[in-house]
Enzyme design. Structure first.
Site, short mmCIF file in Angstrom:
data_model
loop_
_atom_site.label_atom_id
_atom_site.label_comp_id
_atom_site.label_asym_id
_atom_site.label_seq_id
_atom_site.Cartn_x
_atom_site.Cartn_y
_atom_site.Cartn_z
N GLN A 154 -6.28 -1.34 3.13
CA GLN A 154 -5.54 -0.96 4.32
C GLN A 154 -6.25 0.16 5.04
OE1 GLN A 154 -1.67 1.29 4.58
NE2 GLN A 154 -0.93 -0.65 5.42
N PRO B 97 0.85 -1.20 0.00
CA PRO B 97 0.00 0.00 0.00
C PRO B 97 0.88 1.24 0.00
CG PRO B 97 0.07 -1.00 2.19
CD PRO B 97 0.80 -1.92 1.28
N MET B 98 0.61 2.17 -0.92
CA MET B 98 1.43 3.38 -1.04
C MET B 98 0.53 4.59 -1.20
SD MET B 98 4.56 1.99 -3.46
CE MET B 98 3.56 0.88 -4.46
N ARG C 273 8.09 0.77 -3.79
CA ARG C 273 8.51 1.72 -4.82
C ARG C 273 9.10 1.05 -6.06
NH1 ARG C 273 12.23 5.24 -1.26
NH2 ARG C 273 12.11 3.36 0.03
N CYS D 44 2.85 3.77 8.97
CA CYS D 44 2.98 5.05 8.28
C CYS D 44 3.46 6.13 9.24
CB CYS D 44 1.64 5.45 7.66
SG CYS D 44 1.73 6.99 6.72
N GLY E 47 10.39 -3.47 2.38
CA GLY E 47 11.33 -2.40 2.63
C GLY E 47 12.61 -2.51 1.81
N GLY E 48 12.84 -1.57 0.89
CA GLY E 48 14.08 -1.49 0.16
C GLY E 48 14.34 -2.62 -0.81
N LYS F 37 0.35 -4.38 9.16
CA LYS F 37 1.64 -3.99 8.57
C LYS F 37 2.29 -3.00 9.51
CE LYS F 37 3.85 -2.55 4.27
NZ LYS F 37 4.60 -1.35 4.65
N HIS G 231 7.76 -3.87 7.59
CA HIS G 231 8.72 -3.00 6.91
C HIS G 231 9.97 -2.99 7.77
CE1 HIS G 231 9.45 1.08 4.70
NE2 HIS G 231 10.59 0.47 4.98
#
Length: 334
Positions: A70, A17-18, A234, A100, A212-213, A139, A171
């Site tokens: 989410q 989710p972004m 991303r 977040c 994450g990453g 999350k 994350h």
């Protein structure tokens, strides 16, 4: 889904989710490229689901399944109400945001600041599990600010799993609520994948996913081995084309890859409906910019979608023009 994955030792691949990115237009594109990945909405606050424009906020296309909503919030009753609304609409999962780090989230007592309140998070999960017919997941980060990730993450996991959570997506970095911006919190705190691996050792019979990453599918596959699932954020957005290989790499599917022409035509048809209903083309095409990352003609492709699609009168011919600028063989993946 999660129970079966654990039972069969299967891995789950998800697109994270972004905020401002994984809206319904983005998810439609992602589903074209992968039939099997679990897709997530942007975070939506429970109050907004209850009182706001539900079609605008959480409406989705049936082709998006499996798709998870989410939620942001910390009041069990409101989360249950919002979760029921989402479940009735057909969402496959409800995920609680405990990661977040934005200022909005801090002021509303939800998101990463809840890492300090594992008992409250557990209460929220227990209430939703008792009331909802779909999986309830969480999350989170590995900790916030001066917390010790060893203690903070284990406390969160114990609480949510005791409350019945179906999965915990982690994350693998801290969130610094004091001193770092939300953007910096996505990059500056160091990644600690091994902390997530140790959590899986602590809870061997519970679903633990890592986020994450993660840079590409090879990286994702490597990180997924000690845990139960991997979630790309991303990288999946900025290099969208990598999603085409997800079903083969993670699920063993051997069917033919989708071709450029099919992607183009499907997005033109989708965008035509949206524009015909009064929407602007840029709302759709902004999510397509990363589709041809690194390919010849990609720069011109991005320029067309970023500039020409912004015109008030822009039509779907802009998509055709952009695709024509890319010099790439058919199909999308050989």
């Amino acid at each position: 889904m999660y129970h079966n994955a654990l039972k069969k030792n299967d891995k789950i691949f998800a697109v994270a989710p972004m905020m401002d990115w994984t809206d319904r237009h983005c998810r439609f594109l992602h589903r074209l490229l992968t039939k099997r990945a679990l897709l997530y909405t942007e975070m939506v606050v429970a109050d907004a689901v209850i009182h706001g424009d539900r079609e605008k906020l959480i409406g989705f296309n049936p082709v998006e399944h499996p798709v998870a909503l989410q939620l942001g919030g910390s009041e069990p009753e409101k989360l249950v109400t919002a979760g029921r609304i989402a479940a009735d609409l057909g969402y496959d999962e409800i995920n609680l945001n405990v990661g977040c780090p934005s200022d909005r989230v801090k002021s509303g007592r939800f998101g990463a600041c809840l890492m300090r309140e594992p008992e409250l998070v557990a209460d929220c999960v227990a209430a939703m599990k008792a009331a909802l017919p779909v999986p309830v997941t969480v999350k989170c980060r590995i900790g916030v600010d001066e917390q010790d990730p060893e203690e903070a993450l284990s406390a969160m996991a114990r609480g949510v799993f005791t409350a019945g959570a179906d999965a915990l997506w982690v994350h693998a970095r801290k969130a610094w609520l004091q001193g770092l911006s939300p953007k910096e919190n996505r990059d500056v705190p160091p990644l600690d994948y091994h902390r997530v691996f140790r959590l899986k050792e602590e809870f061997p019979n519970k679903f633990i996913g890592i986020n994450g990453g993660i840079e590409d599918l090879n990286h994702a596959l490597e990180l997924s081995r000690p845990v139960d699932g991997v979630m790309l954020g991303r990288a999946a957005y900025h290099n969208t084309g990598l999603l085409v290989d997800v079903d083969r790499v993670f699920y063993g599917d051997q069917g033919p890859a989708i071709g450029w022409t099919e992607v183009r035509d499907a997005m033109m048809e989708y965008a035509a409906r949206y524009v015909g209903e009064g929407g602007r083309l840029i709302h759709v095409t902004r999510h397509m910019v990363g589709l041809f990352h690194g390919m010849p003609g990609a720069r011109r492709y991005r320029q067309i979608l970023s500039d020409d699609a912004r015109r008030d009168d822009a039509g779907v011919e802009v998509i055709a023009e952009a695709f024509a600028a890319v010099r790439s063989p058919e199909p999308l993946v050989a």
